[in-house]
Design a protein around this motif. Structure first.
Motif, PDB file in Angstrom:
ATOM      1  N   ILE A   1       9.635   7.929   2.815  1.00 38.87           N
ATOM      2  CA  ILE A   1       9.833   6.845   3.771  1.00 38.87           C
ATOM      3  C   ILE A   1      10.482   7.411   5.024  1.00 38.87           C
ATOM      4  CG2 ILE A   1      12.061   6.213   2.742  1.00 38.87           C
ATOM      5  CD1 ILE A   1      11.396   3.296   3.517  1.00 38.87           C
ATOM      6  N   ALA A   2       9.988   6.990   6.173  1.00 34.77           N
ATOM      7  CA  ALA A   2      10.528   7.422   7.461  1.00 34.77           C
ATOM      8  C   ALA A   2      10.983   6.181   8.224  1.00 34.77           C
ATOM      9  CB  ALA A   2       9.470   8.184   8.261  1.00 34.77           C
ATOM     10  N   VAL A   3      12.213   6.193   8.701  1.00 39.60           N
ATOM     11  CA  VAL A   3      12.785   5.038   9.408  1.00 39.60           C
ATOM     12  C   VAL A   3      13.224   5.476  10.799  1.00 39.60           C
ATOM     13  CG1 VAL A   3      14.535   3.225   9.365  1.00 39.60           C
ATOM     14  CG2 VAL A   3      13.596   4.091   7.213  1.00 39.60           C
ATOM     15  N   TYR A   4      12.838   4.719  11.802  1.00 42.22           N
ATOM     16  CA  TYR A   4      13.191   5.035  13.187  1.00 42.22           C
ATOM     17  C   TYR A   4      13.649   3.768  13.892  1.00 42.22           C
ATOM     18  CZ  TYR A   4      12.672   6.513  18.060  1.00 42.22           C
ATOM     19  OH  TYR A   4      12.890   6.789  19.386  1.00 42.22           O
TER      20      TYR A   4
ATOM     21  N   PHE B   1      -1.008  -1.170   6.668  1.00 48.44           N
ATOM     22  CA  PHE B   1      -1.458   0.068   6.033  1.00 48.44           C
ATOM     23  C   PHE B   1      -2.539   0.753   6.860  1.00 48.44           C
ATOM     24  CE2 PHE B   1      -5.301  -1.990   4.629  1.00 48.44           C
ATOM     25  CZ  PHE B   1      -4.937  -3.233   4.142  1.00 48.44           C
ATOM     26  N   GLN B   2      -2.731   2.051   6.546  1.00 48.35           N
ATOM     27  CA  GLN B   2      -3.756   2.838   7.211  1.00 48.35           C
ATOM     28  C   GLN B   2      -5.026   2.788   6.367  1.00 48.35           C
ATOM     29  OE1 GLN B   2      -1.833   6.708   7.576  1.00 48.35           O
ATOM     30  NE2 GLN B   2      -1.679   6.420   9.777  1.00 48.35           N
TER      31      GLN B   2
ATOM     32  N   PRO C   1       0.818  -1.206   0.000  1.00 51.37           N
ATOM     33  CA  PRO C   1       0.000   0.000   0.000  1.00 51.37           C
ATOM     34  C   PRO C   1       0.860   1.267   0.000  1.00 51.37           C
ATOM     35  CG  PRO C   1      -0.788  -1.554   1.625  1.00 51.37           C
ATOM     36  CD  PRO C   1       0.517  -2.086   1.127  1.00 51.37           C
ATOM     37  N   PRO C   2       0.358   2.341  -0.606  1.00 53.41           N
ATOM     38  CA  PRO C   2       1.138   3.580  -0.660  1.00 53.41           C
ATOM     39  C   PRO C   2       1.162   4.344   0.649  1.00 53.41           C
ATOM     40  CG  PRO C   2      -0.983   3.880  -1.711  1.00 53.41           C
ATOM     41  CD  PRO C   2      -0.897   2.429  -1.359  1.00 53.41           C
ATOM     42  N   VAL C   3       0.353   3.936   1.623  1.00 54.26           N
ATOM     43  CA  VAL C   3       0.382   4.569   2.944  1.00 54.26           C
ATOM     44  C   VAL C   3       0.372   3.476   4.001  1.00 54.26           C
ATOM     45  CG1 VAL C   3      -0.692   6.753   2.311  1.00 54.26           C
ATOM     46  CG2 VAL C   3      -2.133   4.805   2.849  1.00 54.26           C
TER      47      VAL C   3
ATOM     48  N   ARG D   1       2.192  11.937   5.255  1.00 57.98           N
ATOM     49  CA  ARG D   1       1.586  10.621   5.422  1.00 57.98           C
ATOM     50  C   ARG D   1       2.570   9.617   6.008  1.00 57.98           C
ATOM     51  NH1 ARG D   1      -1.493  10.923  -0.453  1.00 57.98           N
ATOM     52  NH2 ARG D   1      -3.238  12.196   0.284  1.00 57.98           N
ATOM     53  N   ALA D   2       3.832   9.705   5.618  1.00 55.52           N
ATOM     54  CA  ALA D   2       4.847   8.800   6.167  1.00 55.52           C
ATOM     55  C   ALA D   2       5.052   9.044   7.651  1.00 55.52           C
ATOM     56  CB  ALA D   2       6.156   8.953   5.407  1.00 55.52           C
ATOM     57  N   THR D   3       5.165  10.307   8.039  1.00 59.13           N
ATOM     58  CA  THR D   3       5.414  10.614   9.455  1.00 59.13           C
ATOM     59  C   THR D   3       4.190  10.305  10.311  1.00 59.13           C
ATOM     60  OG1 THR D   3       4.843  12.951   9.026  1.00 59.13           O
ATOM     61  CG2 THR D   3       7.177  12.353   8.980  1.00 59.13           C
ATOM     62  N   GLN D   4       2.981  10.505   9.769  1.00 56.26           N
ATOM     63  CA  GLN D   4       1.778  10.173  10.530  1.00 56.26           C
ATOM     64  C   GLN D   4       1.697   8.666  10.760  1.00 56.26           C
ATOM     65  OE1 GLN D   4      -0.604  12.283  12.002  1.00 56.26           O
ATOM     66  NE2 GLN D   4      -1.001  10.300  12.975  1.00 56.26           N
ATOM     67  N   SER D   5       2.044   7.885   9.736  1.00 54.04           N
ATOM     68  CA  SER D   5       2.059   6.425   9.900  1.00 54.04           C
ATOM     69  C   SER D   5       3.062   6.010  10.965  1.00 54.04           C
ATOM     70  CB  SER D   5       2.399   5.752   8.567  1.00 54.04           C
ATOM     71  OG  SER D   5       1.389   5.958   7.615  1.00 54.04           O
ATOM     72  N   LEU D   6       4.235   6.656  10.962  1.00 59.73           N
ATOM     73  CA  LEU D   6       5.268   6.343  11.950  1.00 59.73           C
ATOM     74  C   LEU D   6       4.754   6.589  13.363  1.00 59.73           C
ATOM     75  CD1 LEU D   6       8.295   5.593  12.468  1.00 59.73           C
ATOM     76  CD2 LEU D   6       8.748   8.050  12.429  1.00 59.73           C
TER      77      LEU D   6
END
Length: 339
Positions: free
Chosen positions: A282-285, A201-202, A133-135, A181-186
């Motif tokens: 993309i956000a990686v933590y 996915f959201q 999914p894109p999100v 959207r990436a940071t909100q998913s994170l």
């Protein structure tokens, strides 16, 4: 714009159909093996030798093998057979001894492997191939070290305009939307959102931003086993219990991205070539946690193998000009000699 959205849905639908066909084949193997074991039980019927107990043991082992195989697949190839205004999307997935050692998908939102780098490459490949999914996002877990990483992603369409100034504004807006959207998913994953841990996915964003996603979401929900859902829920709860004591939890619980998060943005080739297309973020933590979760992954063994480079895009009409149906990702995702 509608074509790009429809194509995204087509890739995801093909991916889940492939997973369904794979499950059908493995369940067919499971059924045939069960029938063979039952036949052996009849021919060796002797209560003094406890054949029934032997059957139950063998049946359980076969069931475990089938369940493990359903977790150990990788995307093998994607193909966009684009016509001028319509087309078809093809996706294939594969299981082999090497893929089983490379990655274990505990749920659609949790990936387990022997190191973070290989798992991250596996996720990036599927994003590039268009089959995830894109999100949303995924949680990477390394049982040997207890290390955990969170990978969240978002996307948006850079809309078409013949006005160069307006086209640039569309591109900037798409980059910002994808990052958001990436940071909100994170943040949602770090706050223990069980739906993302289970599905990857959201749903609310998919349904709000992308058409015809209800069928894809329903298909994905039907394919997740009760065991994978339980695993995801348990890991989510354990993670949140530990992360709530982390120094960065206060900012996350307030909806802020934690310090140390790496955010990257990538543009589809079509954005530069044709002035429109997909923008990905993309956000990686890497939280400094060690989850005591070994009991969940007792069955996971083996070392990962290298994953192929992401699939490249083509986005013209064949004559060098912009296409109303730009070519989507096409080509091998995994190589024959490795899998």
């Amino acid at each position: 714009n509608a074509t790009l959205i429809a194509k995204r849905s087509a890739y995801m639908t093909a991916y889940y159909l492939a997973k369904g066909y794979l499950a059908q084949g493995l369940n067919g193997y499971f059924t045939r093996k069960k029938e063979a074991l039952e036949s052996s039980l009849v021919s060796l019927d002797d209560s003094e030798k406890n054949i029934g107990g032997f059957y139950e043991y063998q049946f359980e082992k076969v069931e475990q093998v089938v369940e493990a195989m359903l977790r150990g697949y990788v995307t093998y190839e994607v193909r966009d057979m684009a016509g001028e205004t319509s087309g078809k999307v093809y996706v294939s997935i594969v299981i082999s001894p090497k893929t089983l050692a490379a990655v274990n998908q505990l749920s659609d939102g949790v990936v387990s492997a022997a190191d973070l780098e290989t798992s991250l490459q596996f996720i990036l490949n599927d994003i590039e191939a268009g089959v995830v999914p894109p999100v949303g996002g995924k949680v990477i877990y390394v049982p040997e070290t207890g290390a955990t990483a969170i990978v969240a992603f978002g996307s948006a369409i850079s809309r078409h305009s013949t006005n160069e100034v307006l086209a640039n504004e569309y591109k900037k807006a798409a980059i910002e939307a994808a990052r958001m959207r990436a940071t909100q998913s994170l943040v949602d994953i770090l706050n223990g959102d069980k739906n993302i841990w289970k599905s990857g996915f959201q749903e609310r964003t998919l349904r709000a931003e992308f058409e015809n996603m209800d069928e894809v979401i329903a298909m994905a929900d039907e394919m997740r086993s009760a065991r994978s859902n339980t695993t995801a829920e348990t890991m989510s709860s354990e993670f949140l219990n530990l992360f709530s004591r982390d120094k960065n939890y206060e900012s996350v619980s307030s909806g802020l991205v934690p310090p140390g998060t790496m955010i990257k943005v990538a543009l589809d080739k079509s954005v530069e070539q044709n002035g429109y297309g997909w923008v990905f973020a993309i956000a990686v933590y890497y939280p400094e946690l060690e989850l005591p979760m070994q009991q969940i992954v007792d069955a996971l063994e083996g070392k990962p193998v290298a994953i192929e480079e992401p699939v490249q895009n083509e986005s013209t009409d064949g004559n060098g000009g912009p296409s109303e149906n730009p070519q989507g990702p096409s080509g091998p995702v995994s190589s024959d000699d490795k899998y």
